[in-house]
Design a protein around this motif. Structure first.
Motif, PDB file in Angstrom:
ATOM      1  N   LEU A   1       0.837  -1.205   0.000  1.00  0.00           N
ATOM      2  CA  LEU A   1       0.000   0.000   0.000  1.00  0.00           C
ATOM      3  C   LEU A   1       0.871   1.253   0.000  1.00  0.00           C
ATOM      4  CD1 LEU A   1      -2.648   1.587   0.289  1.00  0.00           C
ATOM      5  CD2 LEU A   1      -2.586   1.082   2.751  1.00  0.00           C
ATOM      6  N   ALA A   2       1.904   1.281   0.833  1.00  0.00           N
ATOM      7  CA  ALA A   2       2.791   2.450   0.892  1.00  0.00           C
ATOM      8  C   ALA A   2       3.464   2.688  -0.453  1.00  0.00           C
ATOM      9  CB  ALA A   2       3.838   2.257   1.986  1.00  0.00           C
ATOM     10  N   VAL A   3       3.920   1.622  -1.079  1.00  0.00           N
ATOM     11  CA  VAL A   3       4.590   1.742  -2.384  1.00  0.00           C
ATOM     12  C   VAL A   3       3.607   2.212  -3.453  1.00  0.00           C
ATOM     13  CG1 VAL A   3       5.708   0.432  -4.224  1.00  0.00           C
ATOM     14  CG2 VAL A   3       6.369   0.043  -1.841  1.00  0.00           C
ATOM     15  N   THR A   4       2.429   1.624  -3.470  1.00  0.00           N
ATOM     16  CA  THR A   4       1.439   1.957  -4.492  1.00  0.00           C
ATOM     17  C   THR A   4       0.979   3.404  -4.359  1.00  0.00           C
ATOM     18  OG1 THR A   4       0.699  -0.343  -4.516  1.00  0.00           O
ATOM     19  CG2 THR A   4      -0.774   1.273  -5.516  1.00  0.00           C
TER      20      THR A   4
ATOM     21  N   GLU B   1      14.192   2.965   3.101  1.00  0.00           N
ATOM     22  CA  GLU B   1      14.422   3.240   4.509  1.00  0.00           C
ATOM     23  C   GLU B   1      13.102   3.292   5.274  1.00  0.00           C
ATOM     24  OE1 GLU B   1      16.441   3.416   7.844  1.00  0.00           O
ATOM     25  OE2 GLU B   1      17.334   3.144   5.847  1.00  0.00           O
ATOM     26  N   ARG B   2      12.097   3.887   4.659  1.00  0.00           N
ATOM     27  CA  ARG B   2      10.773   3.947   5.299  1.00  0.00           C
ATOM     28  C   ARG B   2      10.211   2.549   5.520  1.00  0.00           C
ATOM     29  NH1 ARG B   2       5.592   6.538   2.202  1.00  0.00           N
ATOM     30  NH2 ARG B   2       3.953   5.654   3.511  1.00  0.00           N
ATOM     31  N   VAL B   3      10.388   1.674   4.536  1.00  0.00           N
ATOM     32  CA  VAL B   3       9.877   0.309   4.658  1.00  0.00           C
ATOM     33  C   VAL B   3      10.645  -0.447   5.735  1.00  0.00           C
ATOM     34  CG1 VAL B   3       9.662  -1.891   3.453  1.00  0.00           C
ATOM     35  CG2 VAL B   3       8.993   0.225   2.301  1.00  0.00           C
TER      36      VAL B   3
ATOM     37  N   LEU C   1      11.380  -3.457  10.847  1.00  0.00           N
ATOM     38  CA  LEU C   1      12.475  -3.907  11.692  1.00  0.00           C
ATOM     39  C   LEU C   1      12.437  -3.238  13.054  1.00  0.00           C
ATOM     40  CD1 LEU C   1      15.350  -3.843   9.082  1.00  0.00           C
ATOM     41  CD2 LEU C   1      14.326  -5.872  10.096  1.00  0.00           C
ATOM     42  N   PRO C   2      12.924  -3.930  14.096  1.00  0.00           N
ATOM     43  CA  PRO C   2      13.045  -3.286  15.408  1.00  0.00           C
ATOM     44  C   PRO C   2      14.117  -2.210  15.354  1.00  0.00           C
ATOM     45  CG  PRO C   2      14.134  -5.420  15.408  1.00  0.00           C
ATOM     46  CD  PRO C   2      13.405  -5.310  14.095  1.00  0.00           C
ATOM     47  N   GLY C   3      14.171  -1.381  16.380  1.00  0.00           N
ATOM     48  CA  GLY C   3      15.179  -0.331  16.438  1.00  0.00           C
ATOM     49  C   GLY C   3      16.577  -0.916  16.477  1.00  0.00           C
ATOM     50  N   PRO C   4      17.598  -0.130  16.108  1.00  0.00           N
ATOM     51  CA  PRO C   4      18.969  -0.638  16.061  1.00  0.00           C
ATOM     52  C   PRO C   4      19.463  -1.170  17.394  1.00  0.00           C
ATOM     53  CG  PRO C   4      18.902   1.762  15.851  1.00  0.00           C
ATOM     54  CD  PRO C   4      17.498   1.285  15.726  1.00  0.00           C
ATOM     55  N   ASP C   5      18.896  -0.669  18.497  1.00  0.00           N
ATOM     56  CA  ASP C   5      19.321  -1.156  19.805  1.00  0.00           C
ATOM     57  C   ASP C   5      18.799  -2.558  20.086  1.00  0.00           C
ATOM     58  OD1 ASP C   5      16.793   0.055  19.731  1.00  0.00           O
ATOM     59  OD2 ASP C   5      16.733   0.232  21.920  1.00  0.00           O
TER      60      ASP C   5
END
Length: 223
Positions: free
Chosen positions: A29-32, A142-144, A149-153
């Protein structure tokens, strides 16, 4: 394109948030929406062709959803995602990657050929705008990632999830899809060859999806 976006939004509201198909649907949906919003600007050389290709492309995913809702088997490329959509040991990024593999790896080559047949042109005529879509997708990566994904921590840089994230390569998948479209186009006048190539692509992409949906830390079948 507005009709496609509306249907994707309906599915987003209908499906449980953790459902594997819902995860892919949110990404799609975000891409479309992003591609649709670019149609009115200077991004594409032939916005009408891009809109038609995107609608034909989306119809294949929506047909797989309709098959599932009706109790029918979806194409082989989609079966791993639909079969394992509720597996508690799978991470959202795995569901997203399996959906992307199915949709780009199988549906996109067939959609390119179908769109060219409808418009009376060849894949080369839509190649420039196909590449421009790659640029739009690169801007969304990056938005996807942040959606999935969880945060880098919380992300173990040496773990299997990090490896999956690092393998994220929509551009490579679209390059392979373009090669598939050209191969299908070359045999379009030979129905048995076209059907065999399309079926082989469907099965091969389904196997990729199955490997993407192995619970993290589990052994991969066949290894």
């Amino acid at each position: 394109m507005d009709g496609v976006v509306a249907r994707l939004r309906e599915l987003d509201a209908l499906l449980p948030a953790r459902d594997g198909v819902a995860v892919f649907n949110r990404v799609y949906l975000a891409v479309t929406e992003e591609v649709r919003d670019r149609l009115a600007g200077p991004c594409f050389g032939d916005p009408a062709a891009v809109a038609e290709l995107d609608a034909v492309f989306a119809a294949r995913y929506l047909a797989a959803v309709a098959d599932d809702l009706a109790g029918r088997l979806p194409p082989a490329c989609w079966r791993p995602l639909f079969a394992l959509r509720a597996h508690p040991g799978l991470h959202p990024v795995q569901f997203a990657l399996a959906g992307i593999a199915a949709h780009i790896g199988h549906d996109l080559p067939l959609a390119v050929v179908e769109t060219c047949r409808r418009r009376g042109c060849s894949p080369q005529d839509v190649a420039a705008d196909y590449d421009r879509v790659d640029g739009v997708l690169a801007g969304l990566e990056e938005r996807v990632r942040e959606m999935l994904l969880p945060g880098p921590d919380l992300l173990d840089a040496t773990g299997p999830l990090a490896h999956l994230a690092g393998a994220w390569g929509v551009g490579r998948a679209r390059d392979a899809a373009w090669a598939g479209a050209r191969a299908l186009w070359a045999v379009r006048a030979l129905p048995p060859a076209y059907a065999a190539l399309a079926a082989g692509l469907d099965e091969a992409v389904g196997r990729v999806g199955g490997r993407l949906l192995v619970p993290l830390g589990a052994a991969v079948p066949g290894r």
